[in-house]
Design an enzyme around this catalytic site. Structure first.
Site: not given
Length: 319
Positions: A24, A28, A31-32, A140
């Protein structure tokens, strides 16, 4: 929309119990991947960058924040459902919500109407009640971390940002220009009230298509947040008082999420809480997720016998 790309040769086939289907994105923290559970549930799997995994203090903070995040169970969050904080390379898994991120939806279809913003306001307030209940601060909250799904909004990436505090890979101020409180942009001690400032900014964005302090680089946005009043001219009059209170420069002047829910009263969401064009976009994401899962299970009916790669939204983890 974020594209579901193929796995690379160096990617694992599985992380924990989860089979990986595609990539995906990366950011920072790591990895997704888009993946599936053993029972076929769609999930988002984040694997932490190896250089962060080598930082002992990061690993401790990550484990602590994941433990807290797994206690969040609200209807309007994309919950953390599994994690491997003690693995050689730490990872975590959230439920994948077929959806459109708020920022992408507004960019593609324009600001949301008043009725949709009211549902958004109530859903985000309920999510913050749950997040703050377990002692977390989101830090955030922004349009990219708000997902629009068929049955309401979802808040993602809560409780994890603080894990990167103090690492060489991150800046001292974590957040997004235009959606940070005055105390956050000045590097002061944060409380849950900081999330309420971001909440007000997100509602203003949803109603107008831009943040209440406009756009600009970090120094420009910091000065506006500290010294200027927000532009709420496009916020519906029925919600303007609430949004203005959340955007108070003084943290003590902001309402809590429970007070906001009392102020809003009962909000009628229903299956048509989003404008038709936006809902169609969300439903397209649902169909793409279902096809990706069916393909990964070896169902030729899903793709006519051919593998497909389609654009998927963030769905549970932003990067």
């Amino acid at each position: 929309m974020r594209t579901l790309g193929p796995l690379e040769n160096t990617d694992p086939e599985r992380i924990g119990r989860y089979r990986l289907i595609g990539r995906l994105g990366a950011g920072g923290m790591g990895q997704v991947f888009f993946g599936r559970s053993a029972a076929g549930r769609a999930v988002a799997v984040k694997r932490i960058h190896p250089h962060l995994a080598a930082d002992a203090s990061f690993r401790q903070r990550f484990a602590r924040e994941v433990t807290a995040a797994r206690q969040v169970s609200g209807a309007f969050t994309a919950p953390v459902i599994d994690a491997g904080p003690d693995d050689e390379v730490p990872w975590l898994v959230t439920s994948y919500v077929p959806s459109l991120p708020l920022d992408e939806a507004v960019q593609a279809y324009g600001p949301l109407p008043e009725a949709s913003v009211r549902v958004l306001a109530a859903g985000l307030a309920e999510a913050l009640v749950e997040i703050h209940r377990v002692g977390l601060i989101h830090r955030d909250l922004k349009p990219g971390n708000v997902l629009l799904s068929e049955d309401g909004p979802r808040v993602i990436d809560f409780g994890i940002a603080r894990a990167t505090d103090g690492t060489a890979a991150t800046q001292s101020i974590i957040g997004t220009p235009g959606f940070m409180s005055p105390e956050q942009v000045q590097g002061e001690h944060l409380t849950p009230a900081g999330d309420l400032f971001a909440y007000g900014a997100v509602l203003a964005f949803a109603a107008s298509g831009t943040g209440p302090f406009g756009e600009g680089n970090m120094p420009t946005m910091v000065m506006r947040i500290i010294s200027r009043e927000p532009d709420l001219s496009a916020v519906p009059e029925s919600l303007r008082h609430l949004v203005a209170a959340c955007l108070s420069k003084d943290p003590q002047g902001r309402p809590g999420p429970g007070e906001i829910l009392d102020y809003l009263g009962d909000v009628h969401a229903g299956a048509s809480w989003l404008p038709p064009a936006v809902m169609t976009g969300v439903q397209e994401q649902v169909a793409k997720v279902n096809r990706a899962l069916a393909t990964s299970a070896g169902d030729p009916q899903a793709t006519g016998g051919h593998q497909r790669t389609e654009a998927l939204g963030a769905g549970g983890l932003r990067v």
